[in-house]
Scaffold this motif. Structure first.
Motif, PDB file in Angstrom:
ATOM      1  N   TYR A   8      16.552 -16.162  -3.144  1.00  0.00           N
ATOM      2  CA  TYR A   8      16.165 -16.795  -4.406  1.00  0.00           C
ATOM      3  C   TYR A   8      17.051 -16.305  -5.548  1.00  0.00           C
ATOM      4  CZ  TYR A   8      13.323 -17.628  -8.585  1.00  0.00           C
ATOM      5  OH  TYR A   8      12.889 -17.999  -9.831  1.00  0.00           O
ATOM      6  N   LEU A   9      17.238 -14.992  -5.632  1.00  0.00           N
ATOM      7  CA  LEU A   9      18.026 -14.424  -6.718  1.00  0.00           C
ATOM      8  C   LEU A   9      19.522 -14.663  -6.549  1.00  0.00           C
ATOM      9  CD1 LEU A   9      16.129 -11.040  -7.254  1.00  0.00           C
ATOM     10  CD2 LEU A   9      16.071 -13.084  -8.709  1.00  0.00           C
ATOM     11  N   SER A  10      19.931 -15.091  -5.368  1.00  0.00           N
ATOM     12  CA  SER A  10      21.332 -15.430  -5.138  1.00  0.00           C
ATOM     13  C   SER A  10      21.618 -16.887  -5.508  1.00  0.00           C
ATOM     14  CB  SER A  10      21.701 -15.205  -3.668  1.00  0.00           C
ATOM     15  OG  SER A  10      21.522 -13.865  -3.300  1.00  0.00           O
ATOM     16  N   VAL A  11      20.680 -17.776  -5.194  1.00  0.00           N
ATOM     17  CA  VAL A  11      20.908 -19.214  -5.355  1.00  0.00           C
ATOM     18  C   VAL A  11      20.438 -19.734  -6.711  1.00  0.00           C
ATOM     19  CG1 VAL A  11      20.341 -21.496  -4.441  1.00  0.00           C
ATOM     20  CG2 VAL A  11      20.794 -19.601  -2.869  1.00  0.00           C
ATOM     21  N   TYR A  12      19.231 -19.360  -7.118  1.00  0.00           N
ATOM     22  CA  TYR A  12      18.638 -19.955  -8.322  1.00  0.00           C
ATOM     23  C   TYR A  12      19.461 -19.677  -9.585  1.00  0.00           C
ATOM     24  CZ  TYR A  12      14.608 -22.087 -10.667  1.00  0.00           C
ATOM     25  OH  TYR A  12      13.768 -22.927 -11.374  1.00  0.00           O
ATOM     26  N   PRO A  13      19.981 -18.475  -9.799  1.00  0.00           N
ATOM     27  CA  PRO A  13      20.839 -18.271 -10.975  1.00  0.00           C
ATOM     28  C   PRO A  13      22.094 -19.157 -10.945  1.00  0.00           C
ATOM     29  CG  PRO A  13      20.077 -16.164 -10.153  1.00  0.00           C
ATOM     30  CD  PRO A  13      19.687 -17.186  -9.125  1.00  0.00           C
ATOM     31  N   LEU A  14      22.650 -19.405  -9.769  1.00  0.00           N
ATOM     32  CA  LEU A  14      23.833 -20.281  -9.677  1.00  0.00           C
ATOM     33  C   LEU A  14      23.486 -21.706 -10.086  1.00  0.00           C
ATOM     34  CD1 LEU A  14      25.458 -19.079  -6.319  1.00  0.00           C
ATOM     35  CD2 LEU A  14      26.226 -18.610  -8.658  1.00  0.00           C
ATOM     36  N   VAL A  15      22.291 -22.152  -9.710  1.00  0.00           N
ATOM     37  CA  VAL A  15      21.833 -23.479 -10.112  1.00  0.00           C
ATOM     38  C   VAL A  15      21.759 -23.566 -11.633  1.00  0.00           C
ATOM     39  CG1 VAL A  15      19.862 -25.055 -10.057  1.00  0.00           C
ATOM     40  CG2 VAL A  15      20.587 -23.895  -7.964  1.00  0.00           C
ATOM     41  N   HIS A  16      21.222 -22.523 -12.252  1.00  0.00           N
ATOM     42  CA  HIS A  16      21.126 -22.501 -13.709  1.00  0.00           C
ATOM     43  C   HIS A  16      22.519 -22.454 -14.354  1.00  0.00           C
ATOM     44  CE1 HIS A  16      16.857 -21.636 -13.080  1.00  0.00           C
ATOM     45  NE2 HIS A  16      16.686 -21.926 -14.346  1.00  0.00           N
ATOM     46  N   TYR A  17      23.418 -21.724 -13.745  1.00  0.00           N
ATOM     47  CA  TYR A  17      24.778 -21.648 -14.293  1.00  0.00           C
ATOM     48  C   TYR A  17      25.449 -23.024 -14.275  1.00  0.00           C
ATOM     49  CZ  TYR A  17      29.686 -20.384 -14.833  1.00  0.00           C
ATOM     50  OH  TYR A  17      30.989 -20.320 -15.277  1.00  0.00           O
ATOM     51  N   TYR A  18      25.228 -23.776 -13.208  1.00  0.00           N
ATOM     52  CA  TYR A  18      25.788 -25.128 -13.097  1.00  0.00           C
ATOM     53  C   TYR A  18      25.277 -26.009 -14.238  1.00  0.00           C
ATOM     54  CZ  TYR A  18      26.600 -29.786 -11.045  1.00  0.00           C
ATOM     55  OH  TYR A  18      26.981 -31.086 -10.831  1.00  0.00           O
ATOM     56  N   VAL A  19      23.966 -25.951 -14.501  1.00  0.00           N
ATOM     57  CA  VAL A  19      23.380 -26.757 -15.572  1.00  0.00           C
ATOM     58  C   VAL A  19      23.864 -26.263 -16.936  1.00  0.00           C
ATOM     59  CG1 VAL A  19      21.208 -27.460 -16.663  1.00  0.00           C
ATOM     60  CG2 VAL A  19      21.365 -27.322 -14.181  1.00  0.00           C
ATOM     61  N   PHE A  20      23.996 -24.950 -17.087  1.00  0.00           N
ATOM     62  CA  PHE A  20      24.498 -24.388 -18.342  1.00  0.00           C
ATOM     63  C   PHE A  20      25.904 -24.917 -18.640  1.00  0.00           C
ATOM     64  CE2 PHE A  20      26.771 -20.972 -20.642  1.00  0.00           C
ATOM     65  CZ  PHE A  20      26.003 -20.941 -21.800  1.00  0.00           C
ATOM     66  N   CYS A  21      26.738 -24.995 -17.621  1.00  0.00           N
ATOM     67  CA  CYS A  21      28.096 -25.535 -17.797  1.00  0.00           C
ATOM     68  C   CYS A  21      28.045 -26.997 -18.230  1.00  0.00           C
ATOM     69  CB  CYS A  21      28.892 -25.390 -16.508  1.00  0.00           C
ATOM     70  SG  CYS A  21      29.316 -23.688 -16.095  1.00  0.00           S
ATOM     71  N   LYS A  22      27.105 -27.750 -17.681  1.00  0.00           N
ATOM     72  CA  LYS A  22      26.957 -29.152 -18.063  1.00  0.00           C
ATOM     73  C   LYS A  22      26.532 -29.274 -19.529  1.00  0.00           C
ATOM     74  CE  LYS A  22      27.959 -31.168 -14.175  1.00  0.00           C
ATOM     75  NZ  LYS A  22      29.147 -32.048 -14.077  1.00  0.00           N
ATOM     76  N   ILE A  23      25.634 -28.394 -19.959  1.00  0.00           N
ATOM     77  CA  ILE A  23      25.179 -28.418 -21.349  1.00  0.00           C
ATOM     78  C   ILE A  23      26.328 -28.070 -22.286  1.00  0.00           C
ATOM     79  CG2 ILE A  23      23.644 -27.292 -23.025  1.00  0.00           C
ATOM     80  CD1 ILE A  23      21.624 -26.933 -20.733  1.00  0.00           C
ATOM     81  N   LYS A  24      27.117 -27.059 -21.932  1.00  0.00           N
ATOM     82  CA  LYS A  24      28.252 -26.658 -22.770  1.00  0.00           C
ATOM     83  C   LYS A  24      29.277 -27.785 -22.872  1.00  0.00           C
ATOM     84  CE  LYS A  24      30.084 -22.715 -23.182  1.00  0.00           C
ATOM     85  NZ  LYS A  24      30.851 -21.456 -23.002  1.00  0.00           N
ATOM     86  N   ALA A  25      29.534 -28.457 -21.744  1.00  0.00           N
ATOM     87  CA  ALA A  25      30.511 -29.547 -21.758  1.00  0.00           C
ATOM     88  C   ALA A  25      30.028 -30.718 -22.610  1.00  0.00           C
ATOM     89  CB  ALA A  25      30.779 -30.014 -20.323  1.00  0.00           C
ATOM     90  N   ALA A  26      28.718 -30.940 -22.617  1.00  0.00           N
ATOM     91  CA  ALA A  26      28.173 -32.089 -23.340  1.00  0.00           C
ATOM     92  C   ALA A  26      28.012 -31.833 -24.827  1.00  0.00           C
ATOM     93  CB  ALA A  26      26.830 -32.487 -22.731  1.00  0.00           C
ATOM     94  N   PHE A  27      27.599 -30.622 -25.212  1.00  0.00           N
ATOM     95  CA  PHE A  27      27.205 -30.385 -26.602  1.00  0.00           C
ATOM     96  C   PHE A  27      28.023 -29.315 -27.327  1.00  0.00           C
ATOM     97  CE2 PHE A  27      23.457 -31.889 -24.289  1.00  0.00           C
ATOM     98  CZ  PHE A  27      23.131 -33.010 -25.052  1.00  0.00           C
ATOM     99  N   SER A  28      28.832 -28.564 -26.602  1.00  0.00           N
ATOM    100  CA  SER A  28      29.624 -27.476 -27.207  1.00  0.00           C
ATOM    101  C   SER A  28      28.778 -26.625 -28.154  1.00  0.00           C
ATOM    102  CB  SER A  28      30.827 -28.051 -27.971  1.00  0.00           C
ATOM    103  OG  SER A  28      31.642 -28.817 -27.123  1.00  0.00           O
ATOM    104  N   PRO A  29      27.687 -26.059 -27.669  1.00  0.00           N
ATOM    105  CA  PRO A  29      26.795 -25.287 -28.551  1.00  0.00           C
ATOM    106  C   PRO A  29      27.453 -24.006 -29.037  1.00  0.00           C
ATOM    107  CG  PRO A  29      26.140 -25.004 -26.258  1.00  0.00           C
ATOM    108  CD  PRO A  29      27.220 -26.031 -26.259  1.00  0.00           C
ATOM    109  N   GLY A  30      26.988 -23.521 -30.193  1.00  0.00           N
ATOM    110  CA  GLY A  30      27.505 -22.277 -30.744  1.00  0.00           C
ATOM    111  C   GLY A  30      26.964 -21.067 -30.004  1.00  0.00           C
ATOM    112  N   ARG A  31      27.402 -19.882 -30.477  1.00  0.00           N
ATOM    113  CA  ARG A  31      27.034 -18.655 -29.784  1.00  0.00           C
ATOM    114  C   ARG A  31      25.520 -18.430 -29.797  1.00  0.00           C
ATOM    115  NH1 ARG A  31      30.064 -13.158 -31.314  1.00  0.00           N
ATOM    116  NH2 ARG A  31      31.755 -14.361 -30.321  1.00  0.00           N
TER     117      ARG A  31
END
Length: 378
Positions: A8-31
């Motif tokens: 769980y701790l190996s896979v689930y954080p990677l899933v979140h990282y994938y979505v985080f990258c999608k959010i950054k690409a779409a909205f370019s949020p600040g720090r």
């Protein structure tokens, strides 16, 4: 459980990282926004663990809150990555084709933000449908003719529930729906093919009482699933007995023309619970004059047992619960859920499950109560 936690701790954080990258690409949020997103995702990663810890110390309200929050998020997350991954694969295939052919392939002009918004709308819509489908408990009606059922005894009706997962999310209201479906069909026997419970059980007294009020004329029988062991075997067995079930653990009982045989889930071996008798020896010891009903949580077919039972009832797979996870469950268990499978000698019926585990949704895998009528015939 340690292996599951590590996975769980190996896979689930990677899933979140994938979505985080999608959010950054779409909205370019600040720090600051990125920090807030990371903190939220970290909380959602830790939340299922917090649920179990809250249960263990008896904080039911906190456990229920985190269960609904974390598992709802999990459902939304997996729907999103499924859709996003499909879009990414299509994009990669088109890019590869363009490179190999040295031609420009016309692509729709859509910004990452627009694409993210469209995907989010689709995910929210599918999730809403998933909530509806999970609440829509269906009746699957099967009829099996056997010369072992005497014409004079008429029909023998069995109601099967499986994978109810009573716990923090599946509670009294959903159980009342399930019981109403069973009572409507007036079965002679009710069976539970494992995973009746999920998590800690000290808050399920009402649910035990509701099930105990169900009195089919030939009795109620249950076997263990993997979650009975995860929840704590002794507590799970105590709850199941309070609910009025006879628990069959490597044993069989005869009721008129039917012998009901139940075997433990293999998860017991992980907890040092080796079965006292093998499935083959247990079945071989039963009279072949009776119709032999084998209750087995997982739809594993033991080749040595094929001629020793007439019908195997199983669950465990949920038919994936949320498409396209049915493709994963099909890889491990190729038997078709929700359909009667003809074996070398006898049949297998694999339930899609009656409740939900994890996300409280179902997509293209509606929950069911199976009604099996045994009648005289060839």
């Amino acid at each position: 459980m340690l292996r599951f936690l590590l996975l769980y701790l190996s896979v689930y954080p990677l899933v979140h990282y994938y979505v985080f990258c999608k959010i950054k690409a779409a909205f370019s949020p600040g720090r600051k926004t990125c920090t807030g997103i990371v903190l939220f995702m970290g909380t959602m990663i830790a939340a299922p663990i917090m649920v179990r810890l809250s249960e263990k110390v008896g904080i039911e309200t906190g456990a229920r809150f985190w269960a609904y929050a974390s598992f709802s998020w999990m459902g939304l997350l997996f729907l999103f990555i499924t859709l996003a991954a499909i879009v990414d694969v299509i994009g990669f295939v088109l890019w590869t084709a363009a490179k190999s052919t040295k031609r420009t392939i016309p692509m729709p002009k859509i910004t990452p933000r627009q694409l993210f918004a469209v995907q989010a709308i689709i995910v929210a819509t599918v999730y809403g449908y998933g909530l509806f489908e999970a609440a829509d408990i269906r009746i699957e009606h099967i009829e099996i003719a056997s010369p072992k059922i005497a014409a004079s005894s008429g029909r023998v009706r069995i109601a099967q529930i499986s994978d109810v997962h009573l716990g923090l999310i599946i509670r009294e209201s959903r159980l009342k729906q399930i019981i109403a479906k069973i009572e409507e069909k007036q079965p002679d026997i009710v069976v539970s093919t494992g995973d009746l419970v999920d998590g800690q059980l000290n808050h399920l007294t009402t649910e035990a009482r509701l099930l105990a009020a169900l009195h089919p004329p030939l009795g109620k029988f249950a076997v263990t699933g993997n979650h009975e062991f995860y929840a704590g075997l002794q507590d799970a067995l105590t709850f199941t007995k309070k609910a009025g079930f006879t628990i069959l653990r490597q044993e069989g009982v005869t009721i008129g023309p039917i012998t009901v045989v139940g075997v433990d889930d293999p998860a017991g071996r992980t907890f040092g619970k080796e079965p006292a008798t093998s499935e083959h020896d247990l079945l071989a010891a039963q009279s072949r004059r009776n119709f032999t009903l084998l209750l087995k949580h997982r739809p594993d077919i033991n080749p040595d047992s094929l001629t020793l039972f007439d019908l195997q009832l199983s669950g465990h797979t949920h038919k994936g619960q949320v498409f396209p996870f049915n493709l994963i469950t099909w890889f491990f268990y190729p038997e078709k859920a929700g359909q009667l499978t003809t074996l070398k000698s006898g049949f297998l019926y694999l339930s899609r499950g009656t409740g939900t585990w994890g996300p409280p949704i179902r997509v293209l895998s509606p929950p069911e109560v199976a009604i099996i009528d045994l009648v005289h015939g060839q």
